[in-house]
Design an enzyme around this catalytic site. Structure first.
Site, short mmCIF file in Angstrom:
data_model
loop_
_atom_site.label_atom_id
_atom_site.label_comp_id
_atom_site.label_asym_id
_atom_site.label_seq_id
_atom_site.Cartn_x
_atom_site.Cartn_y
_atom_site.Cartn_z
N TRP A 10 -4.42 2.74 6.47
CA TRP A 10 -3.82 2.89 7.80
C TRP A 10 -3.70 1.56 8.53
CZ3 TRP A 10 -6.39 7.81 10.42
CH2 TRP A 10 -6.04 8.95 9.69
N LYS A 11 -4.41 0.53 8.06
CA LYS A 11 -4.44 -0.77 8.75
C LYS A 11 -4.82 -0.54 10.22
CE LYS A 11 -1.23 -2.49 5.33
NZ LYS A 11 -0.12 -3.39 4.97
N HIS A 97 -8.01 -7.55 1.09
CA HIS A 97 -6.59 -7.29 1.35
C HIS A 97 -5.91 -8.60 1.72
CE1 HIS A 97 -2.92 -5.78 3.13
NE2 HIS A 97 -3.13 -4.67 2.43
N GLU A 169 -1.39 -6.04 -5.17
CA GLU A 169 -0.46 -5.97 -4.05
C GLU A 169 0.30 -7.29 -3.94
OE1 GLU A 169 -1.86 -2.66 -1.19
OE2 GLU A 169 -2.67 -4.55 -0.49
N GLY A 236 0.54 1.53 2.52
CA GLY A 236 0.45 1.20 3.94
C GLY A 236 1.37 2.09 4.75
N GLY A 237 2.54 1.59 5.09
CA GLY A 237 3.47 2.28 6.00
C GLY A 237 3.67 3.75 5.69
P1 13P Z 1 3.09 -1.17 2.66
O1 13P Z 1 2.96 0.08 1.85
O2 13P Z 1 3.37 -0.92 4.11
O3 13P Z 1 4.03 -2.15 2.03
O4 13P Z 1 1.63 -1.86 2.67
C1 13P Z 1 1.02 -2.06 1.44
C2 13P Z 1 -0.39 -2.42 1.70
O5 13P Z 1 -0.68 -3.49 2.20
C3 13P Z 1 -1.42 -1.41 1.40
O6 13P Z 1 -2.68 -1.97 1.47
#
Ligand code: 13P
Length: 253
Positions: A10-11, A97, A169, A236-237
């Protein structure tokens, strides 16, 4: 059988109420998981206890923190230790990360310490690696990620290594809408597995899940996860949307 994992990162997004609603929607979909499949929610620190109580009734659904301190305890205002996370029942922690590496100057040596703190506290590190665009364009990504693994993980015992989760990533694919092609992801995941095998042995490398992260969405998850060395995703998103993330969970099958 190697674990397959759909992990949400979720950041620094969502209020508590929004997070609770999102979890309710995703868990409410009632997607059954096979014994080797897991769903992990890496949520902000203040939501860990709420999230743990939401997932604890669900088979193979877990929570994760997004970070922990490299220090054991003491005068580090604003930091959260692995021991604290363990004491509130957190089984996973994202380590290294690219956003932590870039914005908080986390070096491979610091990350090695964080990995140690996790293992001391029975927390599984979801260890992130991946190259920036310039390295990919110079075609030196294999050596780049190998150094990340060497400097942060090669001090571990084989028994510890066998408990790791790795997330590849590529930084150029994070939040950009650009995804590594399935072939690029598979090639790098196979490389990572061979690096792990050379250090820890084939049997250990074979059980380590290697997740792909970088613009994973419902539309590309099935194809990405079908590759032999792609064992799920760190998302992420798309993990902030119940329809998207439930489709990504289903793509594990
Ligand atoms: P996104 O899926 O938004 O590109 O982010 C990837 C991420 O950093 C997951 O840790």
């Amino acid at each position: 059988m190697r674990k397959k994992i759909a992990a949400a990162n979720w950041k620094m997004n969502l209020t508590f109420q929004q997070g609770e609603k999102l979890l309710d929607e995703i868990l409410g979909a009632g997607i059954p998981l096979a014994p080797h499949q897991e769903v992990v929610f890496a949520v902000p620190f203040p939501y860990l206890i709420m999230s743990r109580s939401e997932v604890e009734e669900e088979m193979n659904y877990f929570i994760s923190s997004q970070n922990c301190s490299q220090h054991k305890s003491g005068a580090y205002t604003g930091e959260v230790s692995a021991e604290m996370l363990h004491s509130v029942g957190v089984p996973y922690c994202v380590i290294g990360h690219s956003e932590r590496r870039e914005y908080f100057a986390e070096s491979n040596a610091i990350l090695a310490e964080k990995v140690n703190r996790c293992f001391e506290n029975d927390i599984i590190p979801i260890f992130c690696c991946g190259e920036p665009l310039a390295i990919r364009e110079a075609d030196t990504q294999n050596a780049f990620v190998e150094t990340q693994l060497k400097e942060s993980l090669f001090h571990l015992s084989a028994e510890q290594a066998a408990r790791l989760v790795i997330a590849y990533e590529p930084i150029w694919a994070i939040g950009t809408g650009k995804t590594a092609s399935t072939a690029q992801a598979q090639e790098m995941h196979a490389h990572l597995r061979s690096v792990l095998a050379a250090k820890f042995g084939d049997a250990v490398a074979d059980v380590i899940p290697i997740l792909y992260g970088g613009s994973v969405k419902a539309a590309n998850a099935v194809e990405l996860f079908a590759s032999p060395d792609v064992d799920g995703g760190l998302v992420g998103g798309a993990s902030l949307n119940a329809v998207e993330f439930t489709a990504i969970i289903r793509a594990l099958a």
